[in-house]
Design an enzyme around this catalytic site. Structure first.
Site, mmCIF file in Angstrom:
data_model
loop_
_atom_site.group_PDB
_atom_site.id
_atom_site.type_symbol
_atom_site.label_atom_id
_atom_site.label_comp_id
_atom_site.label_asym_id
_atom_site.label_seq_id
_atom_site.Cartn_x
_atom_site.Cartn_y
_atom_site.Cartn_z
ATOM 1 N N GLY A 1 33.694 47.787 6.847
ATOM 2 C CA GLY A 1 34.542 48.654 7.407
ATOM 3 C C GLY A 1 34.329 49.281 8.597
ATOM 4 O O GLY A 1 33.618 48.469 9.532
ATOM 5 N N ALA A 2 34.977 50.424 9.060
ATOM 6 C CA ALA A 2 34.572 50.877 10.440
ATOM 7 C C ALA A 2 35.035 49.821 11.476
ATOM 8 O O ALA A 2 34.212 49.629 12.489
ATOM 9 C CB ALA A 2 33.079 51.507 10.737
ATOM 10 N N GLY B 1 35.987 43.854 17.313
ATOM 11 C CA GLY B 1 35.405 42.395 16.901
ATOM 12 C C GLY B 1 35.801 41.813 15.423
ATOM 13 O O GLY B 1 36.011 40.944 15.304
ATOM 14 N N HIS B 2 36.046 42.814 14.654
ATOM 15 C CA HIS B 2 36.471 42.294 13.172
ATOM 16 C C HIS B 2 37.951 42.081 13.335
ATOM 17 O O HIS B 2 38.322 40.848 12.652
ATOM 18 C CB HIS B 2 36.604 43.683 12.243
ATOM 19 C CG HIS B 2 35.077 44.428 12.001
ATOM 20 N ND1 HIS B 2 34.870 45.696 12.487
ATOM 21 C CD2 HIS B 2 34.150 43.918 11.228
ATOM 22 C CE1 HIS B 2 33.644 45.903 12.158
ATOM 23 N NE2 HIS B 2 33.260 44.936 11.288
ATOM 24 N N GLN C 1 21.600 45.966 1.528
ATOM 25 C CA GLN C 1 20.825 45.339 2.752
ATOM 26 C C GLN C 1 20.751 46.227 3.671
ATOM 27 O O GLN C 1 20.167 45.915 4.824
ATOM 28 C CB GLN C 1 22.291 44.684 3.543
ATOM 29 C CG GLN C 1 23.317 45.341 3.950
ATOM 30 C CD GLN C 1 24.498 44.377 4.580
ATOM 31 O OE1 GLN C 1 25.245 43.839 3.693
ATOM 32 N NE2 GLN C 1 24.730 44.313 5.611
ATOM 33 N N GLY D 1 30.963 36.921 12.568
ATOM 34 C CA GLY D 1 31.009 37.237 13.972
ATOM 35 C C GLY D 1 29.462 36.672 14.859
ATOM 36 O O GLY D 1 28.425 36.814 14.152
ATOM 37 N N ASP E 1 26.073 38.884 15.169
ATOM 38 C CA ASP E 1 25.084 38.875 14.215
ATOM 39 C C ASP E 1 24.444 37.426 13.885
ATOM 40 O O ASP E 1 24.728 36.739 12.820
ATOM 41 C CB ASP E 1 25.528 39.404 12.776
ATOM 42 C CG ASP E 1 25.895 40.839 12.917
ATOM 43 O OD1 ASP E 1 25.062 41.699 13.422
ATOM 44 O OD2 ASP E 1 27.202 41.333 12.769
ATOM 45 N N SER F 1 30.351 47.135 17.891
ATOM 46 C CA SER F 1 29.513 47.284 16.748
ATOM 47 C C SER F 1 30.096 48.330 16.266
ATOM 48 O O SER F 1 30.288 49.438 16.864
ATOM 49 C CB SER F 1 28.171 47.203 17.099
ATOM 50 O OG SER F 1 27.428 48.038 15.955
ATOM 51 N N SER F 2 30.194 48.665 14.822
ATOM 52 C CA SER F 2 30.541 49.885 14.055
ATOM 53 C C SER F 2 29.598 50.800 14.343
ATOM 54 O O SER F 2 30.018 52.138 14.328
ATOM 55 C CB SER F 2 30.505 49.628 12.469
ATOM 56 O OG SER F 2 31.451 48.400 12.264
HETATM 57 O O1 PAF Z 1 28.247 41.843 9.018
HETATM 58 C C1 PAF Z 1 28.409 42.699 7.921
HETATM 59 O O2 PAF Z 1 29.476 43.520 8.213
HETATM 60 C C2 PAF Z 1 27.766 42.391 6.659
HETATM 61 O O3 PAF Z 1 26.358 42.232 6.860
HETATM 62 C C3 PAF Z 1 28.415 41.590 5.550
HETATM 63 C C4 PAF Z 1 28.722 40.084 6.150
HETATM 64 C C5 PAF Z 1 29.967 42.227 5.696
HETATM 65 C C6 PAF Z 1 27.910 41.682 4.405
HETATM 66 O O4 PAF Z 1 27.652 43.035 3.821
#
Ligand code: PAF
Length: 278
Positions: A30-31, A35-36, A60, A146, A149, A184-185
């Site tokens: 989210g956010a 980029g997304h 994570q 993306g 990362d 980036s968020s």
């Molecule tokens: O890149 C991200 O936003 C996160 O690491 C992902 C791939 C959605 C996993 O939670």
């Protein structure tokens, strides 16, 4: 646009589609930013059904404060996804994704021990936990990640291959703000001084690419760190030049591997990452 909170309802919906339709998947926390949306657009162009997940995955985050502060903008995200003609958004709760604690530890072939992995212990194991769970529910033909990362992308490719998961991983280029800062968020959490300083990171990376012919690998690495650390609002955590498959450090420009310079920088309390191909 359909919105589902449970695995079962999502699966029922996807099962109702013909077997021949291609399902594309964009996992997110989210956010959402441009980029997304670039991943979503690429996914929209290549698949009949577009599924986006929004889930801030606790496993994570190795830092509780980072998890608590992670931006959550669900209503705005849903509106943006509607505008991109997304078919399905999956927004599960933590209990839905982790009814039991996930005790799986993945062998990531050492790809998780350098760079981000060294600074964020357990981070990539958590990423792989959630991504494999999401793949099991969505069963996508293609999944979009993306290149910002870069280490995450490399690890996802590795684990998909190791576990024979039948999904095509599609990498998408970094999207930058007009001043060059990689989107980036976390950018929205930067203080005013840090936000002003942050474009220096990409400026230095771009210049480093030009300097490749006049400096050795180790000289260039030092030059990059010196440039960034000269700014009082930025502090480099690492800058590594690695090959793009095994993420092993490159010692010479003559090494016959594709080279990527990966950087992480602290800007106040926020960590920013970026990378460039040499
Ligand atoms: O890149 C991200 O936003 C996160 O690491 C992902 C791939 C959605 C996993 O939670």
């Amino acid at each position: 646009m359909e919105i589902f909170n449970t695995k079962k309802s999502l699966r029922n919906f996807l099962d109702s589609k013909s077997e021949n339709v291609k399902v594309g998947f964009v996992p997110t926390m989210g956010a959402l930013h441009e980029g997304h949306l670039s991943l979503v657009r690429c996914c929209r162009n290549q698949n009949e059904v577009v599924v986006v997940s929004i889930f801030v995955n606790p496993t994570q985050f190795n830092d509780k404060e980072d998890l608590a502060n992670y931006p959550r903008t669900l209503d705005k995200d849903l509106e943006l996804l509607r505008q991109e003609h997304v078919d399905v958004v999956f927004c599960p709760s933590v209990e839905e994704m982790y009814p039991e604690p996930d005790t799986r530890t993945f062998d990531l072939g050492g790809l998780d021990t350098t760079m981000e992995g060294a600074f964020r212990p357990g981070h990539f194991n958590g990423v792989v936990q959630i991504v494999t769970k999401l793949f099991e529910v969505v069963l996508p033909h293609r999944a979009y990640f993306g290149e910002k990362d870069f280490q995450q992308l490399t690890i996802i490719r590795y684990i998909v291959n190791q576990l024979n998961i039948p999904v095509q991983i599609v990498p998408c280029p970094i999207v930058r703000e007009p001043d060059g800062l990689a989107m980036s968020s976390r950018n929205m959490l930067l203080g005013a001084n840090e936000r002003q300083a942050a474009p220096l990171i990409s400026q230095v990376l771009f210049k480093a690419k030009d300097l490749k012919n006049s400096l050795s690998v180790s000289e260039l690495k030092k030059w990059v760190v010196d440039q960034i650390d000269a700014n009082p609002y930025l502090q480099t955590e690492y800058f590594e030049i690695v090959d793009d498959v095994k993420l092993q450090p490159v010692n010479s420009w003559e090494d016959p591997v594709a080279k990527v310079g990966c950087i992480a920088v602290r800007a106040g309390k926020i960590r920013l990452i970026d990378n460039i191909r040499f």
